[in-house]
Motif scaffolding. Structure first.
Motif, mmCIF file in Angstrom:
data_model
loop_
_atom_site.group_PDB
_atom_site.id
_atom_site.type_symbol
_atom_site.label_atom_id
_atom_site.label_comp_id
_atom_site.label_asym_id
_atom_site.label_seq_id
_atom_site.Cartn_x
_atom_site.Cartn_y
_atom_site.Cartn_z
ATOM 1 N N MET A 1 41.739 29.971 50.005
ATOM 2 C CA MET A 1 40.586 30.325 50.829
ATOM 3 C C MET A 1 40.417 31.844 50.825
ATOM 4 O O MET A 1 41.383 32.584 51.018
ATOM 5 C CB MET A 1 40.765 29.809 52.256
ATOM 6 N N VAL A 2 39.202 32.300 50.579
ATOM 7 C CA VAL A 2 38.917 33.734 50.504
ATOM 8 C C VAL A 2 38.332 34.200 51.822
ATOM 9 O O VAL A 2 37.307 33.691 52.279
ATOM 10 C CB VAL A 2 37.937 34.049 49.353
ATOM 11 N N GLY A 3 39.006 35.152 52.447
ATOM 12 C CA GLY A 3 38.549 35.697 53.717
ATOM 13 C C GLY A 3 38.904 37.167 53.810
ATOM 14 O O GLY A 3 39.326 37.783 52.812
ATOM 15 N N PRO A 4 38.771 37.769 54.980
ATOM 16 C CA PRO A 4 39.072 39.200 55.132
ATOM 17 C C PRO A 4 40.516 39.548 54.800
ATOM 18 O O PRO A 4 40.797 40.630 54.301
ATOM 19 C CB PRO A 4 38.750 39.469 56.606
ATOM 20 N N VAL A 5 41.445 38.621 55.069
ATOM 21 C CA VAL A 5 42.857 38.874 54.776
ATOM 22 C C VAL A 5 43.073 39.033 53.271
ATOM 23 O O VAL A 5 43.821 39.910 52.829
ATOM 24 C CB VAL A 5 43.733 37.727 55.330
ATOM 25 N N PHE A 6 42.411 38.201 52.487
ATOM 26 C CA PHE A 6 42.544 38.259 51.024
ATOM 27 C C PHE A 6 42.135 39.630 50.493
ATOM 28 O O PHE A 6 42.876 40.264 49.726
ATOM 29 C CB PHE A 6 41.677 37.173 50.395
ATOM 30 N N PHE A 7 40.968 40.109 50.914
ATOM 31 C CA PHE A 7 40.476 41.395 50.422
ATOM 32 C C PHE A 7 41.354 42.554 50.904
ATOM 33 O O PHE A 7 41.604 43.504 50.165
ATOM 34 C CB PHE A 7 39.025 41.605 50.876
ATOM 35 N N THR A 8 41.834 42.468 52.146
ATOM 36 C CA THR A 8 42.696 43.513 52.681
ATOM 37 C C THR A 8 44.016 43.574 51.926
ATOM 38 O O THR A 8 44.534 44.661 51.626
ATOM 39 C CB THR A 8 42.977 43.269 54.173
ATOM 40 N N LEU A 9 44.566 42.420 51.593
ATOM 41 C CA LEU A 9 45.833 42.351 50.874
ATOM 42 C C LEU A 9 45.716 42.969 49.484
ATOM 43 O O LEU A 9 46.563 43.773 49.079
ATOM 44 C CB LEU A 9 46.266 40.885 50.761
ATOM 45 N N ILE A 10 44.659 42.628 48.779
ATOM 46 C CA ILE A 10 44.458 43.171 47.430
ATOM 47 C C ILE A 10 44.228 44.676 47.477
ATOM 48 O O ILE A 10 44.820 45.442 46.705
ATOM 49 C CB ILE A 10 43.256 42.479 46.745
ATOM 50 N N GLN A 11 43.373 45.104 48.401
ATOM 51 C CA GLN A 11 43.085 46.534 48.524
ATOM 52 C C GLN A 11 44.349 47.317 48.862
ATOM 53 O O GLN A 11 44.609 48.386 48.293
ATOM 54 C CB GLN A 11 42.031 46.759 49.603
ATOM 55 N N SER A 12 45.141 46.808 49.783
ATOM 56 C CA SER A 12 46.356 47.507 50.211
ATOM 57 C C SER A 12 47.355 47.637 49.075
ATOM 58 O O SER A 12 48.004 48.671 48.912
ATOM 59 C CB SER A 12 46.998 46.761 51.389
ATOM 60 N N SER A 13 47.494 46.578 48.268
ATOM 61 C CA SER A 13 48.422 46.627 47.151
ATOM 62 C C SER A 13 47.980 47.644 46.098
ATOM 63 O O SER A 13 48.797 48.392 45.555
ATOM 64 C CB SER A 13 48.543 45.236 46.510
ATOM 65 N N LEU A 14 46.676 47.687 45.834
ATOM 66 C CA LEU A 14 46.153 48.632 44.849
ATOM 67 C C LEU A 14 46.288 50.076 45.318
ATOM 68 O O LEU A 14 46.644 50.964 44.545
ATOM 69 C CB LEU A 14 44.682 48.326 44.568
ATOM 70 N N GLU A 15 46.026 50.296 46.603
ATOM 71 C CA GLU A 15 45.955 51.668 47.097
ATOM 72 C C GLU A 15 47.303 52.211 47.562
ATOM 73 O O GLU A 15 47.608 53.385 47.360
ATOM 74 C CB GLU A 15 44.954 51.750 48.246
ATOM 75 N N TYR A 16 48.128 51.361 48.163
ATOM 76 C CA TYR A 16 49.382 51.846 48.750
ATOM 77 C C TYR A 16 50.635 51.262 48.103
ATOM 78 O O TYR A 16 51.739 51.683 48.406
ATOM 79 C CB TYR A 16 49.416 51.534 50.251
ATOM 80 N N GLY A 17 50.475 50.281 47.238
ATOM 81 C CA GLY A 17 51.629 49.721 46.552
ATOM 82 C C GLY A 17 52.054 48.361 47.078
ATOM 83 O O GLY A 17 51.626 47.907 48.138
ATOM 84 N N PHE A 18 52.924 47.706 46.304
ATOM 85 C CA PHE A 18 53.351 46.343 46.627
ATOM 86 C C PHE A 18 54.138 46.281 47.922
ATOM 87 O O PHE A 18 53.979 45.341 48.718
ATOM 88 C CB PHE A 18 54.194 45.784 45.482
ATOM 89 N N ARG A 19 55.003 47.259 48.178
ATOM 90 C CA ARG A 19 55.837 47.223 49.379
ATOM 91 C C ARG A 19 54.987 47.271 50.644
ATOM 92 O O ARG A 19 55.280 46.589 51.630
ATOM 93 C CB ARG A 19 56.853 48.364 49.355
ATOM 94 N N PHE A 20 53.964 48.103 50.624
ATOM 95 C CA PHE A 20 53.051 48.180 51.775
ATOM 96 C C PHE A 20 52.386 46.823 51.984
ATOM 97 O O PHE A 20 52.313 46.314 53.108
ATOM 98 C CB PHE A 20 51.998 49.261 51.516
ATOM 99 N N ALA A 21 51.893 46.219 50.893
ATOM 100 C CA ALA A 21 51.227 44.922 50.990
ATOM 101 C C ALA A 21 52.191 43.830 51.441
ATOM 102 O O ALA A 21 51.811 42.904 52.160
ATOM 103 C CB ALA A 21 50.608 44.548 49.639
#
Length: 210
Positions: free
Chosen positions: A18-38
């Motif tokens: 299911m695609v929701g706000p959590v999905f987009f936030t998770l992807i953005q966070s991993s790209l911008e701050y790294g896997f550990r942050f995500a």
């Protein structure tokens, strides 16, 4: 492996797509701050889901009839998501996605955990999902305590594992992400969050009109 656990894993896989706000936030966070942050953000999501499991399982009859609770959560959650969306739209552009590094500073961990917990926790649709799950569990008279626990563990562990997989894949693709693409992603995330927030508010207003 028990039938209850297998059913829980299946439901967890369904929830994960299911695609929701959590999905987009998770992807953005991993790209911008790294896997550990995500990953820490995913832990916040897991905790909020676990709290909802406890609340809905032990209070299903009360929550299912409490329109005022769902409505209040809709207004509050909508406003918070709109706020997150606006923040994402106006945030300063980073030079490039963070490579993640070895260590995530303590204040970063708290920020990531709180963000995951709040974005997932204030979404009334997440509450409604867990209410529906609790209803299904309560109607299954064949399941004992161990089966119920296995079912919920199957859902929660599967969702958490898939969230980590999403973040890992996004991190692996970070080398192909340019500052221009990150800027566009931030704006997309912001618009998506605002859209979900407005949808929540409209949903809460619909409850008021009942």
């Amino acid at each position: 492996m028990s039938t209850a656990l297998l059913e829980g894993i299946s439901m967890g896989l369904l929830l994960s797509v299911m695609v929701g706000p959590v999905f987009f936030t998770l992807i953005q966070s991993s790209l911008e701050y790294g896997f550990r942050f995500a990953a820490v953000l995913a832990l916040g999501i897991l905790l909020s889901d676990t709290i909802y499991v406890v609340i809905t399982y032990f209070g299903i009859r009360f929550l299912a009839d409490a329109t005022w609770f769902e409505q209040g959560l809709g207004y509050l959650g909508g406003a918070i998501l709109v706020g997150f969306g606006i923040s994402s739209l106006v945030k300063k552009q980073v030079d490039r996605p963070n490579t993640g590094g070895i260590h995530v500073p303590q204040h970063r961990k708290r920020t990531a955990f709180a963000k995951g917990f709040s974005i997932n926790g204030i979404n009334p649709f997440v509450l409604l999902f867990w209410i529906s799950i609790a209803s299904l569990v309560s109607l299954n008279e064949e399941w004992g305590a161990s089966s119920v626990i296995s079912y919920y563990v199957g859902i929660l562990v599967t969702v958490f594992s898939i969230d980590l997989l999403k973040a890992f894949i996004a991190k692996k693709l970070s080398r192909f992400v340019t500052p221009r693409l990150m800027k566009g992603l931030n704006k997309l995330v912001g618009l998506v969050m605002i859209g979900f927030g407005m949808r929540m508010i409209a949903w809460a207003m619909g409850l008021l009109g009942r």
